[in-house]
Design a protein around this motif. Structure first.
Motif, PDB file in Angstrom:
ATOM      1  N   GLU A  81      -7.237   7.248  14.317  1.00  7.82           N
ATOM      2  CA  GLU A  81      -6.004   8.035  14.397  1.00  7.82           C
ATOM      3  C   GLU A  81      -6.325   9.457  13.938  1.00  7.82           C
ATOM      4  O   GLU A  81      -6.754   9.674  12.804  1.00  7.82           O
ATOM      5  CB  GLU A  81      -4.942   7.402  13.491  1.00  7.82           C
ATOM      6  CG  GLU A  81      -3.723   8.258  13.265  1.00  7.82           C
ATOM      7  CD  GLU A  81      -3.046   8.607  14.559  1.00  7.82           C
ATOM      8  OE1 GLU A  81      -2.902   9.804  14.832  1.00  7.82           O
ATOM      9  OE2 GLU A  81      -2.665   7.679  15.290  1.00  7.82           O
ATOM     10  N   ASN A 110      -9.957   1.988   8.622  1.00  9.83           N
ATOM     11  CA  ASN A 110      -9.055   3.002   9.166  1.00  9.83           C
ATOM     12  C   ASN A 110      -9.627   4.378   8.892  1.00  9.83           C
ATOM     13  O   ASN A 110     -10.169   4.637   7.807  1.00  9.83           O
ATOM     14  CB  ASN A 110      -7.657   2.900   8.544  1.00  9.83           C
ATOM     15  CG  ASN A 110      -6.843   1.770   9.130  1.00  9.83           C
ATOM     16  OD1 ASN A 110      -7.220   1.161  10.118  1.00  9.83           O
ATOM     17  ND2 ASN A 110      -5.714   1.474   8.515  1.00  9.83           N
ATOM     18  N   THR A 162      -8.935   8.804   9.565  1.00 12.45           N
ATOM     19  CA  THR A 162      -8.075   9.897  10.017  1.00 12.45           C
ATOM     20  C   THR A 162      -8.656  11.205   9.496  1.00 12.45           C
ATOM     21  O   THR A 162      -9.488  11.203   8.582  1.00 12.45           O
ATOM     22  CB  THR A 162      -6.613   9.727   9.562  1.00 12.45           C
ATOM     23  OG1 THR A 162      -5.794  10.662  10.261  1.00 12.45           O
ATOM     24  CG2 THR A 162      -6.456   9.939   8.070  1.00 12.45           C
ATOM     25  N   TRP A 189      -1.354   6.182   9.305  1.00 11.67           N
ATOM     26  CA  TRP A 189      -1.773   4.834   9.721  1.00 11.67           C
ATOM     27  C   TRP A 189      -0.586   3.901   9.892  1.00 11.67           C
ATOM     28  O   TRP A 189      -0.598   3.036  10.788  1.00 11.67           O
ATOM     29  CB  TRP A 189      -2.749   4.263   8.692  1.00 11.67           C
ATOM     30  CG  TRP A 189      -4.070   4.969   8.677  1.00 11.67           C
ATOM     31  CD1 TRP A 189      -4.728   5.510   9.751  1.00 11.67           C
ATOM     32  CD2 TRP A 189      -4.896   5.232   7.537  1.00 11.67           C
ATOM     33  NE1 TRP A 189      -5.897   6.085   9.356  1.00 11.67           N
ATOM     34  CE2 TRP A 189      -6.040   5.928   7.993  1.00 11.67           C
ATOM     35  CE3 TRP A 189      -4.791   4.945   6.180  1.00 11.67           C
ATOM     36  CZ2 TRP A 189      -7.074   6.341   7.149  1.00 11.67           C
ATOM     37  CZ3 TRP A 189      -5.803   5.340   5.323  1.00 11.67           C
ATOM     38  CH2 TRP A 189      -6.934   6.030   5.797  1.00 11.67           C
ATOM     39  N   HIS A 215      -3.556   0.189  13.193  1.00  8.74           N
ATOM     40  CA  HIS A 215      -3.943   0.604  11.845  1.00  8.74           C
ATOM     41  C   HIS A 215      -3.019  -0.018  10.797  1.00  8.74           C
ATOM     42  O   HIS A 215      -3.471  -0.423   9.719  1.00  8.74           O
ATOM     43  CB  HIS A 215      -3.908   2.131  11.737  1.00  8.74           C
ATOM     44  CG  HIS A 215      -4.871   2.808  12.653  1.00  8.74           C
ATOM     45  ND1 HIS A 215      -4.601   3.029  13.987  1.00  8.74           N
ATOM     46  CD2 HIS A 215      -6.121   3.297  12.430  1.00  8.74           C
ATOM     47  CE1 HIS A 215      -5.634   3.627  14.548  1.00  8.74           C
ATOM     48  NE2 HIS A 215      -6.577   3.808  13.632  1.00  8.74           N
TER      49      HIS A 215
END
Length: 213
Positions: A57, A159, A161, A174, A180
């Motif tokens: 993401e 996860n 980002t 998330w 996520h």
């Protein structure tokens, strides 16, 4: 005296033949459904399975490799990414994750040194390359990096980002993404590792969640 002549009755054999022909003709003009046995049982829909490592993401934006964003926070003087030291950002992210897990009825995760090492090294690698990826520079997967750091992986998720200024903002990103969010709220995970690296387009965040064997 005038009389009416009646035809002689047809022989029985002829009548039987005519009856049989008429019956065949009736069958030939009638649609008879073919018997194919009982209908097959309907197949259940294929269950959706989230990938172990979901597509990263990007947060507010995702830079092209080697491209700096105007006014991007976290740039060091020479443009070289710096690995953030373990500290308050790690604890704030774990606390933010555990608040969401508590709402979902999951037990809290606890920081683990090996997972923290794996996450920090990966965040630094992403900051150097300028892109979000679950694949390490050496081709490693998240589970490979966790094992290399000394964690006995039973099950795990990761996860990523970039561009979120705080741990809470990264967790919020998330939570807006179904794959996520599913990793954050997987109740079997017991440990967490947080990586945060400064650099162009950063901070670059890595969250490793896992349970051991």
């Amino acid at each position: 005296m005038t009389g009416t002549r009646h035809p002689a009755p047809a022989p029985r054999a002829v009548l039987s033949t005519l009856t049989a022909l008429m019956a065949l003709l009736a069958l030939s003009t009638t649609t008879v459904p073919a018997w194919a046995g009982p209908p097959p049982a309907p197949r259940p829909p294929t269950p959706y399975r989230a990938p172990l490592w979901p597509v990263p993401e990007p947060g507010r934006w995702q830079p092209a490799p080697g491209t700096a964003a105007p006014g991007a926070r976290g740039d060091s003087g020479g443009g070289r990414p710096r690995e953030a030291r373990p500290g308050s950002a790690d604890s704030r992210m774990v606390a933010a994750v555990n608040r969401q897990r508590d709402k979902a009825g999951c037990r809290p995760v606890r920081p683990h040194k090996a997972l923290g090492r794996a996450a920090r090294e990966h965040s630094a690698a992403m900051a150097r390359s300028g892109r979000l990826t679950h694949t390490g520079p050496d081709g490693s997967s998240p589970a490979d990096r966790m094992r290399e750091a000394g964690y006995r992986v039973g099950s795990a998720g990761e996860n990523l980002t970039a561009g979120s200024d705080s741990a809470e903002a990264a967790v919020a990103v998330w939570m807006r993404s179904a794959p996520h969010r599913r990793i954050l709220l997987t109740c079997r995970y017991t440990h967490a590792g947080v990586g945060r690296a400064q650099g162009s387009g950063g901070p670059w965040w890595t969250l490793d969640l896992a349970s051991g064997r």
